[in-house]
Design an enzyme around this catalytic site. Structure first.
Site, short mmCIF file in Angstrom:
data_model
loop_
_atom_site.label_atom_id
_atom_site.label_comp_id
_atom_site.label_asym_id
_atom_site.label_seq_id
_atom_site.Cartn_x
_atom_site.Cartn_y
_atom_site.Cartn_z
N CYS A 126 0.69 -1.40 0.02
CA CYS A 126 0.15 0.09 -0.21
C CYS A 126 0.72 1.34 0.17
CB CYS A 126 -0.79 0.00 1.22
SG CYS A 126 -0.31 -0.67 2.64
N HIS A 235 -2.68 5.93 4.95
CA HIS A 235 -1.19 6.18 4.99
C HIS A 235 -0.97 7.59 4.56
CE1 HIS A 235 -1.16 2.18 6.03
NE2 HIS A 235 -0.38 1.58 4.97
C1 2RA Z 1 1.02 -2.18 6.68
N1 2RA Z 1 1.62 -1.92 4.28
O1 2RA Z 1 0.60 -0.94 6.54
C2 2RA Z 1 1.54 -2.87 5.52
C3 2RA Z 1 0.73 -4.14 5.10
N2 2RA Z 1 -0.53 -3.84 4.70
O2 2RA Z 1 1.08 -2.80 7.56
#
Ligand code: 2RA
Length: 336
Positions: A126, A235
């Site tokens: 991601c 994120h």
């Molecule tokens: C996380 N990118 O954010 C990793 C797996 N989804 O934990």
């Protein structure tokens, strides 16, 4: 099209069902798949209840497409069984991403690498997906020399247990099930996935290696620090990009405003910049805080935010499937 979703009861699998429905993907038959302990549970798709089945039962039904989000070991064991049955697999785990025989795809960046022969396709990590969507048009124009990225990642990237730990801690419950060694509320944890021999975590190494593979350019230097923070919506990433060529900031903004999958939110005079609260449940990659790095030439700072369960996982996987359908690379007899 007969579509299996493997890991249908997890956070990403549930989001895959939601996105398939939202985007009206041409599903004629849905096969929700999960581990033995979840077989028999019900999932809802387009207002109908579907019973979760085992992998073995799903393979017998020979789906055209299988979207996987069931962990690396499950994918390594079961994706080839689906592929042998004629199914095209799009896998969200890290199992196949660095396999030189498998394609690692973000449709806005490198969908053109896909062929009808690709029966197991890897969905990138991601935090990598959102970054390459934003940097690709800039790389095309100014050629990227080096990237320094620091991430601020949602607990949803870990899964339900992490979300529960956060909200339990918020309610003062500190003895509930934990996804992390340390408290996550009122804290940040500079540790995502496991540490490797070079002092980096696997998450950091994914950002380095996957970026080079997706961009098709191993000359791009990347270094990363990935951090878990107590948010839900998505994120966030602080990205410093050194280019081979100089750039004009207004032109950078204009390029990004035209870039597929990108939404520029950058008006600090009016306190407009990307935040996870705004990215939550959306598919765009939000880019802001555009400014020149005044400490060295040809270098840009920016801030990139995206919903890691959507564009960072489920939506990217469905977009790969949409591309395969549009290019007649799946689910139909191949025209000679
Ligand atoms: C996380 N990118 O954010 C990793 C797996 N989804 O934990």
């Amino acid at each position: 099209m007969k579509v299996a979703v493997v890991g249908a009861t997890g956070l990403v699998g549930t989001k895959m069902l939601q996105v398939l429905e939202e985007r009206n993907f041409p599903v004629t038959e849905l096969i929700p798949v999960a581990s033995e302990k979840s077989v028999g549970k019900q999932v809802t798709f387009k207002g109908k209840q579907y019973k979760v089945v085992s992998v073995e039962d799903a393979i017998k039904q020979k789906p055209d497409l299988a979207l996987f989000s069931a962990g690396g070991s499950t994918s390594l064991a079961q994706a080839p069984l689906f592929a042998e049955a004629g199914t095209t697999v799009v896998d969200n785990s890290s199992a196949w991403r660095m396999d030189p025989t498998k394609k690692l795809v973000v449709p806005e960046v490198n969908a053109d690498v896909l062929t009808a022969e690709d029966k197991i396709i890897a969905n990138p990590n991601c935090s990598t997906i959102q970054m390459v969507v934003a940097i690709k048009p800039l790389h095309d124009k100014y050629k990227i020399k080096r990237i320094v990225v620091s991430t601020y990642q949602s607990v949803t990237g870990t899964g339900v247990k992490a979300v529960d730990q956060l909200f339990n801690e918020r309610k003062g419950i500190t003895d509930g099930p934990r996804a992390y060694t340390y408290p996550i509320d009122l804290n940040v944890i500079p540790h995502i996935d496991v540490f490797t021999d070079n002092g980096y975590t696997k998450e950091e190494m994914k950002m380095i290696k996957e970026t080079q593979k997706i961009m098709g350019d191993n000359s791009i230097k990347v270094t990363a620090t990935t951090v878990r923070i107590p948010v839900i919506g998505g994120h966030s990433e602080s990205v410093n990009i050194e280019f081979e060529k100089d750039f004009d900031l207004a032109e950078v903004r204009s390029i990004l405003e035209k870039a597929p999958g990108v939404l520029v939110v950058d008006d600090v005079a009016n306190l407009k910049y990307p935040m996870p609260l705004d990215a939550h449940e959306k598919d765009e990659v939000f880019v802001g805080r555009l400014r020149r790095d005044e400490s060295q030439p040809n270098t840009l700072n920016c801030w990139i935010v995206s919903d890691n369960l959507r564009k960072g996982a489920a939506t990217n996987a469905v977009q790969i499937a949409e591309y395969l359908v549009a290019k007649h690379l799946i689910g139909e007899p191949q025209t000679v």
